[in-house]
Design a protein around this motif. Structure first.
Motif, mmCIF file in Angstrom:
data_model
loop_
_atom_site.group_PDB
_atom_site.id
_atom_site.type_symbol
_atom_site.label_atom_id
_atom_site.label_comp_id
_atom_site.label_asym_id
_atom_site.label_seq_id
_atom_site.Cartn_x
_atom_site.Cartn_y
_atom_site.Cartn_z
ATOM 1 N N GLY A 130 0.799 -1.209 0.000
ATOM 2 C CA GLY A 130 0.000 0.000 0.000
ATOM 3 C C GLY A 130 0.837 1.267 0.000
ATOM 4 N N GLU A 131 0.192 2.346 0.396
ATOM 5 C CA GLU A 131 0.806 3.668 0.418
ATOM 6 C C GLU A 131 0.317 4.393 1.659
ATOM 7 O OE1 GLU A 131 1.093 6.150 -3.307
ATOM 8 O OE2 GLU A 131 -0.382 7.361 -2.211
ATOM 9 N N ALA A 132 1.216 5.081 2.366
ATOM 10 C CA ALA A 132 0.820 5.746 3.608
ATOM 11 C C ALA A 132 1.645 7.012 3.804
ATOM 12 C CB ALA A 132 1.003 4.809 4.800
ATOM 13 N N THR A 140 5.873 15.443 7.054
ATOM 14 C CA THR A 140 5.132 14.302 6.520
ATOM 15 C C THR A 140 5.401 14.120 5.039
ATOM 16 O OG1 THR A 140 3.374 14.677 8.137
ATOM 17 C CG2 THR A 140 2.833 13.290 6.250
ATOM 18 N N SER A 141 5.590 12.857 4.623
ATOM 19 C CA SER A 141 5.736 12.506 3.214
ATOM 20 C C SER A 141 4.986 11.217 2.935
ATOM 21 C CB SER A 141 7.206 12.335 2.830
ATOM 22 O OG SER A 141 7.883 13.566 2.819
ATOM 23 N N THR A 142 4.490 11.102 1.714
ATOM 24 C CA THR A 142 3.795 9.893 1.287
ATOM 25 C C THR A 142 4.799 8.909 0.709
ATOM 26 O OG1 THR A 142 1.791 11.156 0.790
ATOM 27 C CG2 THR A 142 1.986 8.971 -0.198
ATOM 28 N N LEU A 143 4.777 7.676 1.216
ATOM 29 C CA LEU A 143 5.721 6.655 0.779
ATOM 30 C C LEU A 143 4.968 5.408 0.331
ATOM 31 C CD1 LEU A 143 8.357 6.951 3.647
ATOM 32 C CD2 LEU A 143 8.438 8.028 1.390
ATOM 33 N N LYS A 144 5.503 4.769 -0.701
ATOM 34 C CA LYS A 144 4.902 3.545 -1.217
ATOM 35 C C LYS A 144 5.691 2.330 -0.748
ATOM 36 C CE LYS A 144 2.970 5.641 -5.423
ATOM 37 N NZ LYS A 144 2.926 5.575 -6.910
ATOM 38 N N ALA A 145 4.960 1.246 -0.491
ATOM 39 C CA ALA A 145 5.593 -0.005 -0.079
ATOM 40 C C ALA A 145 6.338 -0.636 -1.247
ATOM 41 C CB ALA A 145 4.516 -0.957 0.441
ATOM 42 N N ALA A 193 -2.395 16.516 7.000
ATOM 43 C CA ALA A 193 -1.078 17.123 7.190
ATOM 44 C C ALA A 193 -0.506 17.622 5.866
ATOM 45 C CB ALA A 193 -0.124 16.104 7.812
ATOM 46 N N GLU A 194 0.276 18.689 5.926
ATOM 47 C CA GLU A 194 0.972 19.197 4.747
ATOM 48 C C GLU A 194 2.028 18.183 4.326
ATOM 49 O OE1 GLU A 194 3.724 23.031 3.391
ATOM 50 O OE2 GLU A 194 2.631 23.060 5.309
ATOM 51 N N ILE A 195 2.080 17.897 3.028
ATOM 52 C CA ILE A 195 2.934 16.827 2.524
ATOM 53 C C ILE A 195 4.181 17.404 1.863
ATOM 54 C CG2 ILE A 195 3.085 14.839 0.975
ATOM 55 C CD1 ILE A 195 1.133 14.448 3.273
ATOM 56 N N ASP A 196 5.367 16.909 2.298
ATOM 57 C CA ASP A 196 6.618 17.208 1.613
ATOM 58 C C ASP A 196 6.811 16.193 0.487
ATOM 59 O OD1 ASP A 196 7.361 19.267 3.391
ATOM 60 O OD2 ASP A 196 8.193 17.806 4.804
ATOM 61 N N GLU A 197 7.062 16.693 -0.704
ATOM 62 C CA GLU A 197 7.250 15.775 -1.825
ATOM 63 C C GLU A 197 8.471 14.891 -1.608
ATOM 64 O OE1 GLU A 197 7.905 15.885 -6.704
ATOM 65 O OE2 GLU A 197 7.392 17.711 -5.601
ATOM 66 N N ILE A 198 9.544 15.478 -1.061
ATOM 67 C CA ILE A 198 10.758 14.723 -0.761
ATOM 68 C C ILE A 198 10.879 14.587 0.751
ATOM 69 C CG2 ILE A 198 13.274 14.674 -0.915
ATOM 70 C CD1 ILE A 198 13.056 16.314 -3.467
ATOM 71 N N PRO A 199 10.966 13.373 1.281
ATOM 72 C CA PRO A 199 11.058 13.201 2.741
ATOM 73 C C PRO A 199 12.292 13.896 3.302
ATOM 74 C CG PRO A 199 10.658 11.093 1.648
ATOM 75 C CD PRO A 199 10.983 12.081 0.577
ATOM 76 N N VAL A 200 12.136 14.499 4.471
ATOM 77 C CA VAL A 200 13.276 15.117 5.160
ATOM 78 C C VAL A 200 13.692 14.259 6.347
ATOM 79 C CG1 VAL A 200 12.746 17.449 4.400
ATOM 80 C CG2 VAL A 200 11.716 16.583 6.504
ATOM 81 N N PHE A 201 13.415 12.969 6.271
ATOM 82 C CA PHE A 201 13.822 12.006 7.291
ATOM 83 C C PHE A 201 14.353 10.763 6.590
ATOM 84 C CE2 PHE A 201 9.182 12.075 6.761
ATOM 85 C CZ PHE A 201 8.936 10.825 6.217
ATOM 86 N N THR A 203 14.818 7.127 5.151
ATOM 87 C CA THR A 203 13.951 6.063 4.626
ATOM 88 C C THR A 203 14.806 5.032 3.887
ATOM 89 O OG1 THR A 203 13.564 7.099 2.459
ATOM 90 C CG2 THR A 203 12.099 7.743 4.268
ATOM 91 N N TYR A 204 14.221 3.854 3.665
ATOM 92 C CA TYR A 204 14.867 2.842 2.827
ATOM 93 C C TYR A 204 13.807 2.196 1.953
ATOM 94 C CZ TYR A 204 17.284 -1.291 1.154
ATOM 95 O OH TYR A 204 17.834 -2.259 0.337
#
Length: 442
Positions: A130-132, A140-145, A193-201, A203-204
């Motif tokens: 999924g996607e969360a 906050t950023s949207t990430l896909k599995a 929440a406001e979404i950052d297109e590029i995560p600032v945390f 991830t892998y």
């Protein structure tokens, strides 16, 4: 209960009373008097904990399947929105290290885990399907599995499923102290929440095309692997997060776990797991553990890749320690001084250590550490079958070299500190050791 013999290089040994020194015979005569005495320090240690883990290793259920039918429903997790299904696959008592849990669940549509802190544990959220929307410290950023996001010590974090479909999720945790956890909720669902297109945390993304066929710890027959996160990412004893793929017909191992324990999750495929001569079949969504000292072999018995997520937790707070090779040369030296201190002088002796002895040593070249030990009370000593002794206090000091310890003995500070200690004692002795290994868990 087992007695273990410890021996070191004795640099000097003697037993002196205040009267011996006062009568003018001096240390030379005393040393001759006791020239043929050799002492061996025998320590009684309890192996009950290690025995318990050994029994657990032999009797535990090797493989736990992640079965959604066993999930229980939770609402408003950490003051989050909606509902989720939840179960625990691996718990705090399944390993001897500070691994706390592996949780699994399904986060329903328009649901999530609210924004919250942990101050004594570190987690890692893994999205399997999924996607969360992932949040770390309010960004906050949207990430896909499939994707993993470490939630480092002291970082606020959350996950929210804004889609109309449920998503599959894992959560790993390692604590600073075994079995302990905490949480502080921020009452923030992160809905809208406001979404950052590029995560600032950190991830892998689990991408098989980035795996390598060499320079990784999973030697064997054709395995591909990549270290997603190393020990530098975490402040707890979390040692590594690895992405491992074993192609069809290939294998990994036998591989012994030295200095770490591991938790495995099968993301895709099927195969065989062999631990200490016991072989079990593996399938997607199985979880299993490798305990300290165990030897593990993994074999792909299917036609597709066998893909695993591997979490490693160090047994030591020093995650970069070498557990395989004993040092060829001493790491340091240690001096052990035993004292007979009368009850009426005990309080003064303990105060002397803190107010005089330690301050006098901390300014010395090469000083590493010291300890003041007080003997157990008689009944407690009998309870552990302790070796009888008249000495009731011990001071242990450590310097990087014996040369620097001797400089300390010749220093003006020693001329103050040693009389302050010896004059409060009726009797004292000492012996020195080369330090050939240590494990400081502070």
């Amino acid at each position: 209960m087992t007695k273990k013999l410890h021996a070191g290089m004795i640099i000097s040994a003697g037993r002196f009373s205040r009267s011996d020194v006062a009568d003018g015979t001096g240390y030379v005569a005393i040393e001759k008097k006791y020239n043929h005495i050799k002492s061996i320090l025998t320590l009684i240690i309890s192996l009950m904990t290690l025995t318990g883990w050994a029994q657990q290793s032999a009797n535990r259920e090797l493989i736990v399947h992640n079965d959604p039918a066993k999930y229980r429903e939770l609402s408003a997790v950490h003051a989050g929105a909606g509902k989720m299904g939840f179960t625990q696959l691996v718990g705090r008592n399944d390993l001897s290290t500070n691994f706390l849990y592996l949780h699994s669940g399904v986060i329903q549509a328009k649901s999530g885990i609210g924004h919250h802190f942990h101050h004594s544990i570190e987690e890692m959220y893994v999205l399997l399907e999924g996607e969360a929307e992932f949040t770390v410290n309010g960004r906050t950023s949207t990430l896909k599995a499939p994707v993993a996001v470490p939630c480092k010590l002291g970082d606020a974090h959350a996950i929210y499923n804004s889609s109309d479909e449920s998503v599959r999720w894992l959560n790993y945790a390692v604590s600073e102290k075994k079995g302990r956890g905490d949480a502080f909720d921020l009452d923030d669902t992160r809905e809208g929440a406001e979404i950052d297109e590029i995560p600032v945390f950190v991830t892998y993304q689990f991408a098989e095309d980035k795996l390598r066929d060499e320079n990784h710890p999973y030697s064997g027959n054709g395995a591909l692997a990549r270290r997603a996160f190393g020990p530098e990412v975490f402040r707890t004893s979390w040692n590594h997060v690895d992405h491992l793929v074993i192609p069809a017909g290939k294998s990994v191992g036998p591989r012994q776990l030295i200095g770490v324990e591991e938790v495995y999750y099968v993301m895709k495929g099927k195969g065989d797991l062999s631990i200490e001569g016991v072989t079990k079949p593996l399938a997607a969504d199985d979880a299993f553990t490798g305990l300290l000292g165990e030897t593990i072999t993994l074999t792909n018995t299917g036609s597709d890749n066998l893909e695993l997520l591997v979490i490693g937790v160090s047994v030591s707070s020093d995650k970069n320690a070498s557990f395989q090779n004993a040092p060829a040369e001493p790491k340091a030296m240690a001096l052990q001084m035993d004292f007979v201190v009368l009850p009426e002088n005990a309080e003064a002796f303990e105060k002397m250590y803190h107010s005089i002895y330690v301050p006098a040593m901390t300014v010395q070249q090469g000083y590493l550490s010291s300890k003041l030990l007080r003997l157990f009370p008689e009944e407690q000593a009998k309870g552990i079958e302790a070796e009888p002794t008249n000495f009731n206090y011990q001071i242990q000091i450590s310097f990087d070299t014996e040369e620097n310890r001797r400089k300390w003995v010749a220093s003006p500070q020693h001329q103050i500190a040693w009389p302050a200690a010896s004059e409060l004692a009726e009797e004292f002795k000492w012996r020195g050791y080369d330090v050939m290994g240590d494990d400081d868990q502070r």
